[in-house]
Design a protein around this motif. Structure first.
Motif, PDB file in Angstrom:
ATOM      1  N   SER A   1      38.775  -2.882 -12.072  1.00  0.00           N
ATOM      2  CA  SER A   1      37.329  -3.011 -12.196  1.00  0.00           C
ATOM      3  C   SER A   1      36.999  -4.493 -12.031  1.00  0.00           C
ATOM      4  CB  SER A   1      36.853  -2.506 -13.554  1.00  0.00           C
ATOM      5  OG  SER A   1      37.555  -3.167 -14.573  1.00  0.00           O
ATOM      6  N   SER A   2      35.730  -4.777 -11.840  1.00  0.00           N
ATOM      7  CA  SER A   2      35.362  -6.183 -11.695  1.00  0.00           C
ATOM      8  C   SER A   2      34.005  -6.391 -12.337  1.00  0.00           C
ATOM      9  CB  SER A   2      35.296  -6.572 -10.215  1.00  0.00           C
ATOM     10  OG  SER A   2      34.117  -6.071  -9.645  1.00  0.00           O
TER      11      SER A   2
ATOM     12  N   ALA B   1      44.234  -3.643 -16.114  1.00  0.00           N
ATOM     13  CA  ALA B   1      43.706  -2.621 -15.201  1.00  0.00           C
ATOM     14  C   ALA B   1      43.273  -1.419 -16.046  1.00  0.00           C
ATOM     15  CB  ALA B   1      44.768  -2.212 -14.197  1.00  0.00           C
ATOM     16  N   PRO B   2      42.160  -0.787 -15.684  1.00  0.00           N
ATOM     17  CA  PRO B   2      41.654   0.285 -16.548  1.00  0.00           C
ATOM     18  C   PRO B   2      42.241   1.674 -16.280  1.00  0.00           C
ATOM     19  CG  PRO B   2      40.081  -0.230 -14.833  1.00  0.00           C
ATOM     20  CD  PRO B   2      41.220  -1.186 -14.654  1.00  0.00           C
ATOM     21  N   HIS B   3      43.023   1.825 -15.208  1.00  0.00           N
ATOM     22  CA  HIS B   3      43.528   3.175 -14.941  1.00  0.00           C
ATOM     23  C   HIS B   3      44.829   3.127 -14.138  1.00  0.00           C
ATOM     24  CE1 HIS B   3      43.409   7.480 -14.391  1.00  0.00           C
ATOM     25  NE2 HIS B   3      43.693   7.298 -13.131  1.00  0.00           N
ATOM     26  N   TYR B   4      45.805   3.896 -14.602  1.00  0.00           N
ATOM     27  CA  TYR B   4      47.083   4.050 -13.892  1.00  0.00           C
ATOM     28  C   TYR B   4      47.367   5.539 -13.762  1.00  0.00           C
ATOM     29  CZ  TYR B   4      47.961  -0.784 -15.386  1.00  0.00           C
ATOM     30  OH  TYR B   4      47.880  -2.131 -15.604  1.00  0.00           O
TER      31      TYR B   4
ATOM     32  N   ARG C   1      37.512   7.575 -12.927  1.00  0.00           N
ATOM     33  CA  ARG C   1      36.056   7.486 -13.149  1.00  0.00           C
ATOM     34  C   ARG C   1      35.706   6.272 -14.021  1.00  0.00           C
ATOM     35  NH1 ARG C   1      36.671  10.385  -9.572  1.00  0.00           N
ATOM     36  NH2 ARG C   1      35.922  12.516  -9.282  1.00  0.00           N
ATOM     37  N   ILE C   2      36.287   5.140 -13.684  1.00  0.00           N
ATOM     38  CA  ILE C   2      36.023   3.948 -14.480  1.00  0.00           C
ATOM     39  C   ILE C   2      34.718   3.301 -14.037  1.00  0.00           C
ATOM     40  CG2 ILE C   2      38.414   3.481 -15.063  1.00  0.00           C
ATOM     41  CD1 ILE C   2      38.487   1.568 -12.738  1.00  0.00           C
TER      42      ILE C   2
ATOM     43  N   ASP D   1      41.057   0.763  -5.583  1.00  0.00           N
ATOM     44  CA  ASP D   1      42.176   1.668  -5.875  1.00  0.00           C
ATOM     45  C   ASP D   1      43.361   1.215  -5.044  1.00  0.00           C
ATOM     46  OD1 ASP D   1      40.801   3.351  -7.565  1.00  0.00           O
ATOM     47  OD2 ASP D   1      40.421   4.880  -6.028  1.00  0.00           O
ATOM     48  N   ASN D   2      44.489   1.133  -5.695  1.00  0.00           N
ATOM     49  CA  ASN D   2      45.708   0.710  -5.030  1.00  0.00           C
ATOM     50  C   ASN D   2      46.664   1.905  -5.056  1.00  0.00           C
ATOM     51  OD1 ASN D   2      48.317  -0.271  -4.725  1.00  0.00           O
ATOM     52  ND2 ASN D   2      47.857  -2.236  -5.689  1.00  0.00           N
ATOM     53  N   PHE D   3      46.747   2.614  -3.941  1.00  0.00           N
ATOM     54  CA  PHE D   3      47.625   3.791  -3.848  1.00  0.00           C
ATOM     55  C   PHE D   3      48.949   3.355  -3.249  1.00  0.00           C
ATOM     56  CE2 PHE D   3      43.465   5.752  -4.024  1.00  0.00           C
ATOM     57  CZ  PHE D   3      43.680   6.878  -4.818  1.00  0.00           C
ATOM     58  N   GLN D   4      50.031   3.615  -3.967  1.00  0.00           N
ATOM     59  CA  GLN D   4      51.379   3.301  -3.498  1.00  0.00           C
ATOM     60  C   GLN D   4      52.044   4.614  -3.105  1.00  0.00           C
ATOM     61  OE1 GLN D   4      52.702   0.233  -3.339  1.00  0.00           O
ATOM     62  NE2 GLN D   4      51.068  -0.895  -4.373  1.00  0.00           N
TER      63      GLN D   4
END
Ligand code: FES
Ligand code: FE2
Length: 421
Positions: free
Chosen positions: A256-257, A241-244, A299-300, A306-309
């Motif tokens: 991203s895909s 995953a590109p962003h945490y 900003r990827i 986006d997976n918001f927990q």
């Protein structure tokens, strides 16, 4: 929104030193004592999402919500002034459950102008006031004003209805959510009222299933069918995953895909080609008008989702292709929970829009079942290991690590001070 680029050095996990890098104990998923502590420290202190404003779209609309972890049932209603309110679903005469249909423990919804108790017909207005007592003259000094429904703190953010079961919530809802979540307030959730609801009773601790949706490390191996046979060797090389990002007790990860124009090459079922839809939703994205506020904070490029927990038990998964998912995990005991999954789409304008949405729903169910299929065995394994249940987590499992730490922190904090913020 500040940008949070991938750290120049080290890992995502080391970027957040508080979470540590050591093995993580899953005692919190097998201990009845810890579950009892969670009930008080987490579920009776945190703001909990119980629904969306579309569930109470008009004055008089209501629904009930069973919250077993807090030993209560709630009524959520839009009163005649238009305000969304929450009450304990309990008659003040002798404690009968006020609103239910055929089965007292089942949730229900509808529209009414007053709530009437099935037992002795006391009646309450939608703002909770007691308005009618059968044979009122036979009571002794009864002041109806003293016996309204017991209110529960209730607030709405971006159309999500939250309740808080504390007598005095230590924070407001927006303070609790923090800026990473509240930046999403401009996202057009309200343009997606078309929904598909699922729920399942699952024999594992609520955190075990929540963890399955907090990392994508498992995707290449557990969801092999996601790729065509040609694409599988590439997929099996692993996923990143590109962003945490972490913010208070909340966390998010972006994915991203491949560019969307190449999507058909990545789908393998004929129905996906026919309906132009799949797990990632309909290919023809709706026009949602402009920038999708608060999304893709890293900003990827080639942003997919986006997976918001949102602590403790809510997930909002926003897809770049113009729809979103909500998951909630409601504990029912230390080793069982009720999972709720809802898909939200903009209204279908054509029959093919509808077919594309329904294909996305079917694919969602297939993949959710692949995730859910592991759970009972995992719980059994955790129970068997007992005290030895310490597990090594990698950098992609940062959110899992942070989640268990956040729950532990809330329990420790509450046990130390009696409140949580
Ligand atoms: S318990 Fe509700 S009217 Fe008696
Ligand atoms: Fe999965």
């Amino acid at each position: 929104m500040a940008l949070f680029p991938k750290p120049a050095e080290g890992s995502w996990t080391q970027h957040y030193p508080d979470v540590g890098t050591g093995p993580v104990s899953y005692q919190d998923c097998i201990s009845p004592e810890f579950y009892e502590a969670e009930r008080e420290a987490v579920f009776k202190q945190a703001w909990l999402n119980v629904g969306r404003v579309e569930d109470v779209a008009d004055k008089g609309r209501y629904f009930t919500k069973e919250i077993e972890v807090a030993n209560t049932s709630l009524i959520i209603v839009r009163d005649l002034e238009g305000q969304v309110r929450a009450f304990h679903n309990i008659c003040r005469h002798r404690g009968n459950k006020l609103v239910w249909n055929d089965i007292p423990s089942a949730e229900t919804s509808g529209s009414c102008r007053a709530f009437t108790c099935k037992y002795h017909a006391w009646r309450y207005s939608l703002d909770g006031s007691l308005t009618f007592v059968q044979q009122e003259g036979e009571f002794f000094d009864l002041e109806k004003a003293d016996y309204g429904l017991v209110p529960v703190h209730c607030d709405v953010w971006a159309g999500f209805i939250f309740v808080n079961l504390a007598k005095e919530p230590p924070t407001t809802l927006t303070e609790f959510l923090g800026s990473m979540i509240t930046d999403l307030a401009g996202y057009p959730f309200e343009e997606m009222p078309e929904r598909y609801d699922f729920s399942a009773d699952i024999d594992c601790n609520w955190k075990v299933f929540l963890d399955a949706f907090q990392e994508y490390y498992h995707v290449p191996s557990l969801h092999t069918q996601e790729a065509t046979p040609d694409a599988r060797p590439q997929m099996m090389k692993g996923f990143e995953a590109p962003h945490y990002q972490l913010d208070g007790p909340h966390r998010m990860v972006s994915t991203s895909s491949v560019p969307r124009r190449l999507w058909p090459a990545n789908f393998q079922y004929p129905i996906e080609m026919e309906t132009r839809s799949g797990l990632f939703g309909p290919w023809n994205e709706p026009d949602l008008g402009g920038e999708l506020s608060g999304t893709n904070p890293g900003r990827i490029k080639a942003w997919a989702a986006d997976n918001f927990q949102i602590f403790p038990n809510l997930e909002i998964l926003i897809w770049a292709s113009g729809w979103y998912l909500v998951y909630r995990y409601w504990p029912t005991s230390h080793n069982t929970h009720r999972f709720e999954g809802t898909l939200f789409f903009p209204p279908a304008k054509t029959a093919s829009d509808r077919a594309a949405q329904e294909c996305a729903v079917v694919m969602f169910k297939e993949f959710a079942l692949q995730d859910a299929g592991t759970l009972v065995g995992t719980q059994q394994g955790l129970d068997a290991l007992g005290d030895s249940s310490d597990f090594p987590l990698n950098d992609q499992e940062l959110l899992v690590r942070h989640f268990h730490k956040s729950v532990a922190d809330w329990v420790a904090n509450y046990q130390g001070s009696g409140v949580n913020a």
